[in-house]
Design an enzyme around this catalytic site. Structure first.
Site, PDB file in Angstrom:
ATOM      1  N   ASP A 190       0.661  -1.102  -0.059  1.00  9.69           N
ATOM      2  CA  ASP A 190       0.012  -0.051   0.163  1.00  9.69           C
ATOM      3  C   ASP A 190       0.921   1.178   0.018  1.00  9.69           C
ATOM      4  O   ASP A 190       0.692   2.068  -0.829  1.00  9.69           O
ATOM      5  CB  ASP A 190      -0.804   0.188   1.214  1.00  9.69           C
ATOM      6  CG  ASP A 190      -2.076  -0.951   0.861  1.00  9.69           C
ATOM      7  OD1 ASP A 190      -2.392  -1.482  -0.335  1.00  9.69           O
ATOM      8  OD2 ASP A 190      -3.111  -0.905   2.089  1.00  9.69           O
ATOM      9  N   CYS A 228     -16.390 -15.221 -12.641  1.00  7.08           N
ATOM     10  CA  CYS A 228     -17.584 -15.302 -11.824  1.00  7.08           C
ATOM     11  C   CYS A 228     -18.788 -16.124 -12.464  1.00  7.08           C
ATOM     12  O   CYS A 228     -19.839 -16.213 -11.992  1.00  7.08           O
ATOM     13  CB  CYS A 228     -18.232 -13.914 -11.459  1.00  7.08           C
ATOM     14  SG  CYS A 228     -16.963 -12.817 -10.527  1.00  7.08           S
ATOM     15  N   CYS A 262     -22.919 -15.317 -11.829  1.00 10.54           N
ATOM     16  CA  CYS A 262     -23.218 -14.951 -10.777  1.00 10.54           C
ATOM     17  C   CYS A 262     -23.095 -13.456 -10.456  1.00 10.54           C
ATOM     18  O   CYS A 262     -22.395 -12.493 -11.188  1.00 10.54           O
ATOM     19  CB  CYS A 262     -22.160 -15.546  -9.854  1.00 10.54           C
ATOM     20  SG  CYS A 262     -22.412 -14.890  -7.962  1.00 10.54           S
ATOM     21  N   CYS A 298     -22.555 -10.416  -5.416  1.00  9.69           N
ATOM     22  CA  CYS A 298     -22.482  -9.416  -4.519  1.00  9.69           C
ATOM     23  C   CYS A 298     -23.011  -7.881  -4.719  1.00  9.69           C
ATOM     24  O   CYS A 298     -23.134  -7.200  -4.502  1.00  9.69           O
ATOM     25  CB  CYS A 298     -20.760  -9.131  -4.787  1.00  9.69           C
ATOM     26  SG  CYS A 298     -20.291  -9.311  -6.542  1.00  9.69           S
ATOM     27  N   CYS A 327     -24.818  -5.685  -1.996  1.00 13.85           N
ATOM     28  CA  CYS A 327     -24.300  -4.387  -1.584  1.00 13.85           C
ATOM     29  C   CYS A 327     -25.462  -3.340  -1.270  1.00 13.85           C
ATOM     30  O   CYS A 327     -26.274  -2.978  -1.901  1.00 13.85           O
ATOM     31  CB  CYS A 327     -23.201  -3.991  -2.613  1.00 13.85           C
ATOM     32  SG  CYS A 327     -22.779  -2.267  -1.816  1.00 13.85           S
ATOM     33  N   CYS A 345     -19.234   3.232  -1.028  1.00  9.62           N
ATOM     34  CA  CYS A 345     -18.848   1.926  -0.630  1.00  9.62           C
ATOM     35  C   CYS A 345     -18.890   2.063   1.159  1.00  9.62           C
ATOM     36  O   CYS A 345     -18.128   3.011   1.521  1.00  9.62           O
ATOM     37  CB  CYS A 345     -17.482   1.643  -1.147  1.00  9.62           C
ATOM     38  SG  CYS A 345     -16.753  -0.108  -0.221  1.00  9.62           S
ATOM     39  N   CYS A 384     -16.332  -3.097   5.719  1.00 11.84           N
ATOM     40  CA  CYS A 384     -17.408  -4.093   5.320  1.00 11.84           C
ATOM     41  C   CYS A 384     -17.095  -5.292   4.531  1.00 11.84           C
ATOM     42  O   CYS A 384     -16.023  -5.221   3.862  1.00 11.84           O
ATOM     43  CB  CYS A 384     -18.256  -3.225   4.308  1.00 11.84           C
ATOM     44  SG  CYS A 384     -19.646  -3.916   3.712  1.00 11.84           S
ATOM     45  N   CYS A 443     -19.852  -7.635   0.281  1.00 16.11           N
ATOM     46  CA  CYS A 443     -19.614  -8.387  -1.072  1.00 16.11           C
ATOM     47  C   CYS A 443     -18.769  -9.371  -1.147  1.00 16.11           C
ATOM     48  O   CYS A 443     -18.676 -10.259  -2.181  1.00 16.11           O
ATOM     49  CB  CYS A 443     -19.001  -7.237  -1.925  1.00 16.11           C
ATOM     50  SG  CYS A 443     -17.442  -6.660  -1.711  1.00 16.11           S
ATOM     51  N   CYS A 472     -19.866 -13.975  -1.661  1.00 15.17           N
ATOM     52  CA  CYS A 472     -19.447 -14.707  -2.896  1.00 15.17           C
ATOM     53  C   CYS A 472     -19.249 -16.044  -2.186  1.00 15.17           C
ATOM     54  O   CYS A 472     -18.486 -16.785  -1.345  1.00 15.17           O
ATOM     55  CB  CYS A 472     -17.974 -14.085  -2.832  1.00 15.17           C
ATOM     56  SG  CYS A 472     -17.119 -14.762  -4.199  1.00 15.17           S
TER      57      CYS A 472
END
Ligand code: SF4
Length: 359
Positions: free
Chosen positions: A135, A189, A192, A195, A199, A215, A242, A245, A249
């Site tokens: 980061d 995915c 699907c 998510c 949300c 978000c 959070c 999502c 999954c």
């Protein structure tokens, strides 16, 4: 395992580095060319849309994020590691907190391990230069992780490993060494869209597109101002970050996809720390906050942000016993906290009482 300190040919050195990274506790390891990330244009477009909200540092460091050579001249390879962070059991709390923030700050944990890895590589190949990126040295880690075979992009924008799910941190060690590269990860995915539908704030505006301004992670961690009204109720009991999502999954849910599932972390420093109850947070001084969350990712929200979030969560719990603690902030010197307290109090006040008051 004995770690032999002799110079090695490329293939042997690559394998040796991977084995050493695993011995350091990393769950995933791969190697990618240290090239401009393939999704650099998408990232710049995402910034241009304003989806980053107030995270100005993303714009300021964009040139570094899309060009590893600016971080380490002559970078040739990126050793990309993954470290599982989900605990075996979630701690019992009267609010929710993102799993990644339950243990010690991952920046410290991953940085220390990657610095050990770099030091050991340099003892074998003294001419090698390297740079650890977690980061703070901004590389598009996920892109490099995808190239290194660690995972593929889910519609929730997380990197998903078919066998491990998405609850893992990513760290990158840039090296001037030529190593053998892995193949990019394959997967997807399919049809699907769990998510996107789950949300509560509609932050996944379309598959693979996250509007950070909506978000809950951004709203509860990065945003320094008042949380916009439309998102306060959907935040529910999320105090910091959070995981919705990711929790929905299928690749993270053991029951559906045995043995394709997220595995608990083995890293002692990522095990959940003792957490204060909501009432304690509402009574915590700034110095108590600094003490309590020293070495934890939660400190990023700062005391003011965490108390703001606690007031929103208190309002959403509809528990009238919290009223006295919320009321204490009605006359706080900080307008942000006064306003959040007034909002929470309205939620905690039974409709009949409001009606009587208005008569
Ligand atoms: S929940 Fe479904 S759509 Fe979303 S990331 Fe997981 S597999 Fe992809």
């Amino acid at each position: 395992m004995a770690w032999t300190l002799v110079s090695k040919p490329q293939t042997a050195l690559t394998e040796w580095i991977k084995q050493y990274a695993r011995a350091l506790g990393f769950d995933l390891v791969g190697v990618a060319p240290a090239q401009s990330p393939p999704h650099a244009d998408s990232f710049l477009l995402w910034l241009a849309h304003g989806y980053a909200g107030t995270m100005d540092y993303l714009e300021r460091t964009a040139h570094l994020r899309i060009n590893p050579a600016e971080l380490l001249p002559d970078a040739r390879s990126a050793v990309v590691v993954g470290l599982n962070y989900t605990p075996a059991e979630l701690p019992e709390t009267d609010y929710r907190i993102a799993r990644y923030a339950l243990g010690d700050d991952y920046h410290t944990v991953i940085r220390e391990k990657l610095e050990t890895l770099l030091g050991t590589i340099q003892s074998i190949e003294p001419s090698a230069h390297g740079r650890v990126c977690v980061d703070s040295a901004p590389v598009l880690e996920r892109d490099l992780a995808m190239l290194a075979g660690l995972g593929w992009y889910g519609k929730n924008t997380c990197l998903i490993n078919t066998r491990r799910g998405s609850y893992f941190f990513i760290g990158v060690l840039l090296l001037t060494l030529e190593l053998e590269y892995d193949s990019p990860a394959q997967g997807g995915c399919g049809t699907c869209r769990l998510c996107l539908d789950a949300c509560p704030t509609g932050a996944l505006v379309e598959p693979y597109q996250l509007d950070a301004r909506k978000c809950i992670s951004y709203l509860t961690i990065e945003l320094r101002d008042a949380i916009p009204q439309p998102y306060r109720e959907p935040i529910g009991e999320w105090l910091f970050g959070c995981d919705i999502c990711q929790e929905v999954c299928p690749f993270n849910r053991p029951r559906d996809y045995q043995p394709l599932r997220a595995r608990p972390t083995h890293e002692p420093r990522l095990q959940p720390r003792p957490l204060p109850q909501l009432t304690e947070i509402l009574q915590m001084s700034e110095s108590e906050f600094a003490e309590r969350f020293r070495g934890s990712a939660v400190k990023r929200a700062k005391w003011r942000g965490l108390v703001r979030n606690a007031l929103i969560v208190a309002g959403n719990k509809h528990d009238p016993t919290l009223r006295p603690l919320v009321e204490r902030f009605l006359h706080h010197e900080d307008a942000l906290l006064r306003e959040a307290a007034a909002w929470a109090l309205e939620k905690l006040t039974p409709a009949t009482e409001v009606k009587q008051h208005n008569q």
